[in-house]
Design a protein around this motif. Structure first.
Motif, PDB file in Angstrom:
ATOM      1  N   GLU A 234      13.013  87.915  28.117  1.00 34.85           N
ATOM      2  CA  GLU A 234      11.831  87.782  27.263  1.00 34.85           C
ATOM      3  C   GLU A 234      10.553  87.923  28.092  1.00 34.85           C
ATOM      4  OE1 GLU A 234      12.821  84.905  23.649  1.00 34.85           O
ATOM      5  OE2 GLU A 234      13.459  84.003  25.543  1.00 34.85           O
ATOM      6  N   MET A 235      10.639  87.497  29.341  1.00 39.21           N
ATOM      7  CA  MET A 235       9.520  87.657  30.262  1.00 39.21           C
ATOM      8  C   MET A 235       9.450  89.105  30.755  1.00 39.21           C
ATOM      9  SD  MET A 235       7.329  85.828  32.064  1.00 39.21           S
ATOM     10  CE  MET A 235       6.143  86.991  32.579  1.00 39.21           C
ATOM     11  N   GLY A 236      10.607  89.666  31.090  1.00 37.96           N
ATOM     12  CA  GLY A 236      10.674  91.036  31.593  1.00 37.96           C
ATOM     13  C   GLY A 236      10.053  92.036  30.632  1.00 37.96           C
ATOM     14  N   ASP A 237      10.280  91.819  29.342  1.00 37.57           N
ATOM     15  CA  ASP A 237       9.741  92.745  28.338  1.00 37.57           C
ATOM     16  C   ASP A 237       8.220  92.739  28.308  1.00 37.57           C
ATOM     17  OD1 ASP A 237      12.252  93.586  27.609  1.00 37.57           O
ATOM     18  OD2 ASP A 237      12.441  92.205  25.924  1.00 37.57           O
ATOM     19  N   VAL A 238       7.625  91.576  28.544  1.00 31.19           N
ATOM     20  CA  VAL A 238       6.158  91.483  28.581  1.00 31.19           C
ATOM     21  C   VAL A 238       5.632  92.222  29.815  1.00 31.19           C
ATOM     22  CG1 VAL A 238       4.171  89.925  28.739  1.00 31.19           C
ATOM     23  CG2 VAL A 238       6.129  89.308  27.295  1.00 31.19           C
ATOM     24  N   VAL A 239       6.313  92.050  30.932  1.00 36.00           N
ATOM     25  CA  VAL A 239       5.924  92.754  32.167  1.00 36.00           C
ATOM     26  C   VAL A 239       5.985  94.268  31.946  1.00 36.00           C
ATOM     27  CG1 VAL A 239       6.578  93.214  34.573  1.00 36.00           C
ATOM     28  CG2 VAL A 239       6.593  90.861  33.698  1.00 36.00           C
ATOM     29  N   ALA A 240       7.067  94.742  31.324  1.00 35.90           N
ATOM     30  CA  ALA A 240       7.216  96.190  31.092  1.00 35.90           C
ATOM     31  C   ALA A 240       6.104  96.715  30.195  1.00 35.90           C
ATOM     32  CB  ALA A 240       8.582  96.493  30.471  1.00 35.90           C
ATOM     33  N   PHE A 241       5.743  95.946  29.177  1.00 34.16           N
ATOM     34  CA  PHE A 241       4.636  96.379  28.310  1.00 34.16           C
ATOM     35  C   PHE A 241       3.333  96.487  29.103  1.00 34.16           C
ATOM     36  CE2 PHE A 241       0.946  95.346  25.664  1.00 34.16           C
ATOM     37  CZ  PHE A 241       0.961  96.456  24.836  1.00 34.16           C
ATOM     38  N   LEU A 242       3.037  95.478  29.921  1.00 27.85           N
ATOM     39  CA  LEU A 242       1.794  95.488  30.704  1.00 27.85           C
ATOM     40  C   LEU A 242       1.773  96.635  31.714  1.00 27.85           C
ATOM     41  CD1 LEU A 242       1.311  91.675  31.320  1.00 27.85           C
ATOM     42  CD2 LEU A 242      -0.046  93.149  29.806  1.00 27.85           C
ATOM     43  N   ALA A 243       2.953  97.072  32.138  1.00 32.27           N
ATOM     44  CA  ALA A 243       3.058  98.165  33.114  1.00 32.27           C
ATOM     45  C   ALA A 243       2.981  99.539  32.446  1.00 32.27           C
ATOM     46  CB  ALA A 243       4.376  98.042  33.877  1.00 32.27           C
ATOM     47  N   SER A 244       2.852  99.550  31.127  1.00 30.34           N
ATOM     48  CA  SER A 244       3.034 100.794  30.383  1.00 30.34           C
ATOM     49  C   SER A 244       1.738 101.495  30.005  1.00 30.34           C
ATOM     50  CB  SER A 244       3.819 100.499  29.105  1.00 30.34           C
ATOM     51  OG  SER A 244       2.954  99.945  28.110  1.00 30.34           O
ATOM     52  N   GLU A 245       1.886 102.692  29.442  1.00 30.78           N
ATOM     53  CA  GLU A 245       0.768 103.446  28.880  1.00 30.78           C
ATOM     54  C   GLU A 245       0.172 102.722  27.676  1.00 30.78           C
ATOM     55  OE1 GLU A 245      -0.905 105.972  29.687  1.00 30.78           O
ATOM     56  OE2 GLU A 245       0.300 107.468  30.727  1.00 30.78           O
ATOM     57  N   ARG A 246       1.016 101.982  26.957  1.00 26.04           N
ATOM     58  CA  ARG A 246       0.571 101.368  25.713  1.00 26.04           C
ATOM     59  C   ARG A 246      -0.369 100.179  25.937  1.00 26.04           C
ATOM     60  NH1 ARG A 246       3.341 104.153  21.651  1.00 26.04           N
ATOM     61  NH2 ARG A 246       1.521 103.522  20.440  1.00 26.04           N
ATOM     62  N   ALA A 247      -0.449  99.690  27.163  1.00 29.41           N
ATOM     63  CA  ALA A 247      -1.347  98.567  27.479  1.00 29.41           C
ATOM     64  C   ALA A 247      -2.645  99.082  28.088  1.00 29.41           C
ATOM     65  CB  ALA A 247      -0.647  97.605  28.433  1.00 29.41           C
ATOM     66  N   SER A 248      -3.078 100.261  27.649  1.00 28.16           N
ATOM     67  CA  SER A 248      -4.126 101.004  28.356  1.00 28.16           C
ATOM     68  C   SER A 248      -5.530 100.399  28.304  1.00 28.16           C
ATOM     69  CB  SER A 248      -4.177 102.441  27.833  1.00 28.16           C
ATOM     70  OG  SER A 248      -4.244 102.434  26.420  1.00 28.16           O
ATOM     71  N   TYR A 249      -5.743  99.384  27.448  1.00 32.27           N
ATOM     72  CA  TYR A 249      -7.072  98.764  27.382  1.00 32.27           C
ATOM     73  C   TYR A 249      -6.989  97.283  27.760  1.00 32.27           C
ATOM     74  CZ  TYR A 249     -11.927  98.554  25.620  1.00 32.27           C
ATOM     75  OH  TYR A 249     -13.293  98.437  25.506  1.00 32.27           O
ATOM     76  N   LEU A 250      -5.931  96.949  28.495  1.00 27.86           N
ATOM     77  CA  LEU A 250      -5.663  95.551  28.804  1.00 27.86           C
ATOM     78  C   LEU A 250      -5.713  95.371  30.314  1.00 27.86           C
ATOM     79  CD1 LEU A 250      -2.538  93.735  27.222  1.00 27.86           C
ATOM     80  CD2 LEU A 250      -4.092  92.774  28.894  1.00 27.86           C
ATOM     81  N   THR A 251      -6.772  94.759  30.821  1.00 27.86           N
ATOM     82  CA  THR A 251      -6.840  94.496  32.258  1.00 27.86           C
ATOM     83  C   THR A 251      -7.611  93.213  32.505  1.00 27.86           C
ATOM     84  OG1 THR A 251      -7.192  95.500  34.437  1.00 27.86           O
ATOM     85  CG2 THR A 251      -8.950  95.829  32.812  1.00 27.86           C
ATOM     86  N   GLY A 252      -7.318  92.551  33.607  1.00 29.79           N
ATOM     87  CA  GLY A 252      -7.983  91.305  33.967  1.00 29.79           C
ATOM     88  C   GLY A 252      -7.538  90.119  33.130  1.00 29.79           C
ATOM     89  N   ALA A 253      -6.413  90.246  32.446  1.00 30.50           N
ATOM     90  CA  ALA A 253      -5.940  89.158  31.573  1.00 30.50           C
ATOM     91  C   ALA A 253      -4.940  88.260  32.300  1.00 30.50           C
ATOM     92  CB  ALA A 253      -5.306  89.731  30.309  1.00 30.50           C
ATOM     93  N   THR A 254      -4.904  87.009  31.857  1.00 27.64           N
ATOM     94  CA  THR A 254      -3.934  86.039  32.379  1.00 27.64           C
ATOM     95  C   THR A 254      -3.190  85.501  31.165  1.00 27.64           C
ATOM     96  OG1 THR A 254      -5.513  85.489  34.124  1.00 27.64           O
ATOM     97  CG2 THR A 254      -3.687  83.958  33.803  1.00 27.64           C
TER      98      THR A 254
END
Length: 266
Positions: A234-254
């Motif tokens: 469940e954690m791994g899937d979140v990491v993969a999303f953040l590493a992806s093209e689809r997270a393209s406007y998401l940076t500096g988040a915790t």
């Protein structure tokens, strides 16, 4: 295929301390999206088994090297080998074992110094090492795995509480510096997951309370709004999303991924 294509096919990702636990889960989630992997860990046999398992399930290329993630020489050699192997580094997932438990008065100079290296500097060193390549290709994703303790300290884990917040400060600062290069940097804060680390924590608590590890696990689950300890995937899937093209406007988040444990608003 799935409707949300993460755009990770044939990209190359480094995952630290990835022979087991959340590192392994992150590697597997990336591999399921078609990302080729470079994995490293201290335990050679566990690393080899993990690599075989991921290759068999996903068919991606998996490059491994047994090393201590704290060792800068080994790190530089590994990164050079990854570049030779894949010609690019698109994704870095930093992850390192938490420092030992203790309170402000129970820990000595050595333990504090060691925690700086094992927890804070690992994230910083590896980021600094991959950034030049990511700048060159104008594309990168760095995901730091920390702990829910960066938002809400965990009693008796003062080294972790302190060093992991340093990782967030670093990640946030660098996310602003590197945004013009399309390098996105985010931090994930896992709560309780079924990992070897949690098992040893449960055993420590059980010993102190004169009860069993099962009892300690039950207590942990009772404090989680979702009523259960997380599955590492469940954690791994979140990491993969953040590493992806689809997270393209998401940076500096915790981002906490903790089953709802954290009580703060942000």
């Amino acid at each position: 295929g799935s409707i949300m294509d993460l755009g990770l096919k044939n990209k190359a990702g480094i995952v630290l301390a990835s022979s087991r636990g959340l590192g392994k889960a992150s590697a597997l989630a990336l591999a399921r999206e078609g990302c080729n992997l470079a994995l490293c860990a201290r335990g050679g046999e566990a690393l080899k088994n993990t690599a075989d398992e991921i290759r068999k399930e996903t068919g991606v290329a998996v490059f491994t090297r047994q090393l201590d993630v704290q060792n800068r020489e080994m790190m530089r050699g590994f990164i050079q080998e990854v570049m030779e192997e894949y010609g690019a580094i698109h994704v870095l997932v930093t992850n390192s074992g938490g420092p030992p438990p203790g309170t402000s008065r129970s820990l000595g100079d050595e333990e504090w110094d060691e925690a700086v290296h094992s927890t804070l500097m690992v994230a910083i060193n590896w980021s600094r090492a991959v950034v030049p390549q990511m700048v060159k290709q104008e594309w990168g994703r760095i995901v730091h795995i920390t702990s829910i303790s960066v938002k809400q300290p965990i009693d008796g884990l003062i080294l972790s509480n302190t060093m992991r917040v340093g990782v967030v400060g670093y990640a946030k600062s660098v996310s602003r510096e590197l945004a013009p290069h399309n390098i996105l940097i985010n931090t994930v804060c896992p709560g309780s997951y079924h990992t070897d680390r949690l098992k040893s924590l449960a055993e420590t608590r059980a010993k102190a309370a004169g009860s069993t590890a099962e009892e300690a696990f039950r207590h942990m689950a009772a404090d989680i709004p979702l009523g259960r300890i997380g599955d590492p995937q469940e954690m791994g899937d979140v990491v993969a999303f953040l590493a992806s093209e689809r997270a393209s406007y998401l940076t500096g988040a915790t981002i906490q991924v903790d089953g709802g444990v954290y009580r703060g608003m942000m």
